[in-house]
Write an enzyme that holds these catalytic residues in place. Structure first.
Site, PDB file in Angstrom:
ATOM      1  N   LYS A  56       0.893  -1.172   0.000  1.00 40.44           N
ATOM      2  CA  LYS A  56       0.000   0.000   0.000  1.00 40.44           C
ATOM      3  C   LYS A  56       0.920   1.208   0.000  1.00 40.44           C
ATOM      4  CE  LYS A  56      -2.180   3.099   1.832  1.00 40.44           C
ATOM      5  NZ  LYS A  56      -1.776   4.430   1.369  1.00 40.44           N
TER       6      LYS A  56
ATOM      7  N   GLU B 168       9.321   1.340  11.029  1.00 40.79           N
ATOM      8  CA  GLU B 168      10.348   2.362  10.775  1.00 40.79           C
ATOM      9  C   GLU B 168       9.644   3.703  10.860  1.00 40.79           C
ATOM     10  OE1 GLU B 168      13.887   0.205   9.914  1.00 40.79           O
ATOM     11  OE2 GLU B 168      13.589   2.351   9.826  1.00 40.79           O
TER      12      GLU B 168
ATOM     13  N   CYS C 220      13.618  10.810   7.373  1.00 37.39           N
ATOM     14  CA  CYS C 220      13.350  10.369   8.745  1.00 37.39           C
ATOM     15  C   CYS C 220      14.552  10.611   9.641  1.00 37.39           C
ATOM     16  CB  CYS C 220      12.978   8.898   8.746  1.00 37.39           C
ATOM     17  SG  CYS C 220      14.142   7.894   7.824  1.00 37.39           S
TER      18      CYS C 220
ATOM     19  N   GLU D  87       8.690  16.001  15.252  1.00 35.76           N
ATOM     20  CA  GLU D  87       9.284  15.852  13.926  1.00 35.76           C
ATOM     21  C   GLU D  87       8.589  16.830  12.978  1.00 35.76           C
ATOM     22  OE1 GLU D  87       8.322  12.354  11.565  1.00 35.76           O
ATOM     23  OE2 GLU D  87      10.433  12.176  11.035  1.00 35.76           O
TER      24      GLU D  87
END
Ligand code: NAD
Length: 503
Positions: free
Chosen positions: A184, A259, A293, A394
């Site tokens: 996906k 992750e 990331c 973040e």
């Protein structure tokens, strides 16, 4: 591969299920936007639970089908290698598709696509190297051994920032081992994964081994992560979505590999060449417009060189060229989503409100050429504090907060004071100090006098809210296999059926 940037323009992209491109059952499509103009450029299918069911059924059937199940390890490895060769052959077209979809620099995407085949080759080599072990059994005339086998249908959910590269690290080993897959991709960058599906067919993988269901997280993503016939989820994306997926998976007792996000510390000591360290910090946080990331978005600088470092960082930041991602001269392209741009602006404003100062950037570029896209200037925030919102959350944009430290103990405390634990970096010539940092930092990756260097041959992953599970290296093979224990009695002796044989 038929798909190109040109063929995508104004097109309708279908789902890839059981080796065929098919329309979604509900007939719904979603527009994908070009981040340089904010205009729609193609549509992709909005899969829902019915399509996800079909994809999982196809993958389950393919997993049991002798065409895949009984293929020799050597032949499976050969197929993965064939895919590697096709990816290399089409690397530049794939790079152009990703750049158009997510706005990342063409020079970066070309480099990613051209190096991806090496990763496929590495994992292809594992197809025939994975083995179990024989174990002492403390009984005579018995053989006890562990066998490693594929786990089944793996659900892979990917983000938009490097769709194919992030997929490769798990897809390649998964296939080499003999699992089947339902992917996906992110609704913000689906085209390259569908193009890869074409190459998977061309390589000769049996139907149903790889399936792609496009659509939103709410619809296709939820249906996939609640599905009872998935053996494992591999998720790359934000921590909040990871929590949600792990919750869904837990209801079916399905393991996950996560992750997730990061807020990585990047430390500079005064004993290094400042320009070199500035270059590292710039690459750590401004590459890919901060949409990585591992972005080193919290920068801690030894107090005795702090002013000199800030002057050099600001000067270097002001030389960064913001521009169209297809232009080879561009250093920073647009952000991938309109929401991302508002989010970045919001965090910069909140930082200022909490007392930080903008030393460079801090706004959308003024150039008329860039006014239609989702661009933001690389931004240096000084007088930052670790408890300010922009230093804790973040941002996923080109913003770095910088603050001084006096002692090593204080620096470690600041660096570890985060919910995340993905990556970290340190610049120092003192190896003892670098190793003390490496030992104490709570992060899955430690870079010393470099940042963002990576290898598919080493296991990577996060600590704390940055996730669990590992990608890369031999470690990843354990993620996609399960152990089965087998005991053979070759004594021929009849045992008392009511007493378990312990000796
Ligand atoms: P996201 O969490 O918004 O979406 C990621 C994927 O999850 C998309 O495919 C999305 O459709 C799907 N999704 C969303 N809600 C879902 C739900 N309820 N159920 C199932 N699927 C759902 O992340 P993003 O914005 O696409 O990517 C950016 C994030 O990814 C950042 O946090 C970044 O740090 C992280 N990331 C991590 C790594 C890593 O290796 N640790 C690598 C790249 C990106």
């Amino acid at each position: 591969m038929k798909t190109t940037v040109k063929s995508l323009e104004g097109s309708r992209q279908l789902l890839f299920i059981n080796g065929r491109f098919v329309a979604p059952k509900n007939g719904n499509y979603i527009a994908s936007y070009d981040p340089t103009t904010s205009e729609p450029w193609y549509e992709f299918a909005e899969a829902d639970a019915a399509d996800v069911d079909d994809a999982v059924a196809a993958a389950s059937k393919a997993f049991r089908d002798p065409a895949w199940r009984r293929m020799t390890q050597t032949d499976r490895g050969r197929l993965v290698r064939k895919l590697a060769d096709l990816v290399l052959q089409h690397a530049d077209e794939l790079a152009e598709i990703e750049t158009r979809d997510n706005g990342k620099l063409i020079k970066e995407m070309r480099a990613q696509m051209r190096s991806m085949p090496d990763s496929y080759h590495y994992f292809a080599g594992m197809a025939d190297k994975l083995h179990g072990e024989t174990i002492p059994v403390n009984k005579l005339d018995m053989l006890n051994f562990n066998m490693r086998e594929p786990i089944g249908v793996v659900g892979m959910i990917t983000p938009w920032n490097s769709p194919l590269m992030l997929l490769t690290g798990t897809l390649a080993p998964c296939l080499a081992i003999g699992n089947t897959v339902v992917i996906k991709p992110s609704e913000h960058a689906t085209a390259s994964t569908l193009a890869l599906a074409e190459l998977i067919t061309e390589a000769g993988f049996p139907d149903g081994v790889v399936n792609v269901v496009t659509g939103t997280g709410k619809s296709a993503g939820e249906a996939l992560t609640r599905h009872p016939r998935i053996a494992k989820y591999v998720f790359t994306g934000s921590t909040n979505t990871g929590r949600r997926i792990a919750g869904n998976a837990a209801m079916n007792l399905v393991p996950c590999s996560m992750e997730l996000g990061g807020k990585s510390p990047h430390v500079v000591f005064g004993d290094v060449d400042i320009e070199h360290a500035v270059n590292g910090v710039v690459s750590g946080v401004f590459a890919a417009a901060g949409q990585t990331c591992v972005a080193g978005s919290r920068c801690f600088v030894e107090a005795n060189v702090y002013d000199r470092f800030i002057d050099a960082l600001v000067a270097r930041t002001q030389r960064i060229r913001v521009g169209h991602p297809m232009d080879a001269e561009t250093d920073i392209g647009p952000l991938a989503l309109a929401d991302q741009l508002s989010k970045v602006e919001g965090y910069v404003a909140s930082g200022v409100k909490e007392g930080a100062k903008i030393a460079a950037g801090g706004k959308r570029p003024q150039s008329q050429d860039l006014s239609r896209g989702w661009y933001f200037e690389p931004t240096v925030m000084v007088e930052a504090q670790n408890d300010m919102a922009f230093m804790r959350d973040e941002i996923f944009g080109p913003v770095v907060g910088v603050m001084p430290f006096k002692t090593e103990e204080e620096m470690i405390e600041l660096a570890n004071d985060s919910n995340y634990g993905l990556a970290s970096g340190i610049w120092t010539q003192n190896i003892d100090r670098a190793m003390r940092f490496a030992n104490q930092i709570e992060a899955g990756t430690v870079w010393i006098n470099t940042y963002r260097a990576s290898s598919f041959m080493s296991a990577n992953g996060g600590f704390k809210e940055s996730g669990y599970g590992r990608r890369g290296g031999f470690e990843v093979m354990r993620e996609f296999t399960r152990l089965k224990n087998i005991i053979i009695d070759y004594s021929g002796a009849m045992q008392d059926p009511f007493v378990i044989r312990l000796k």
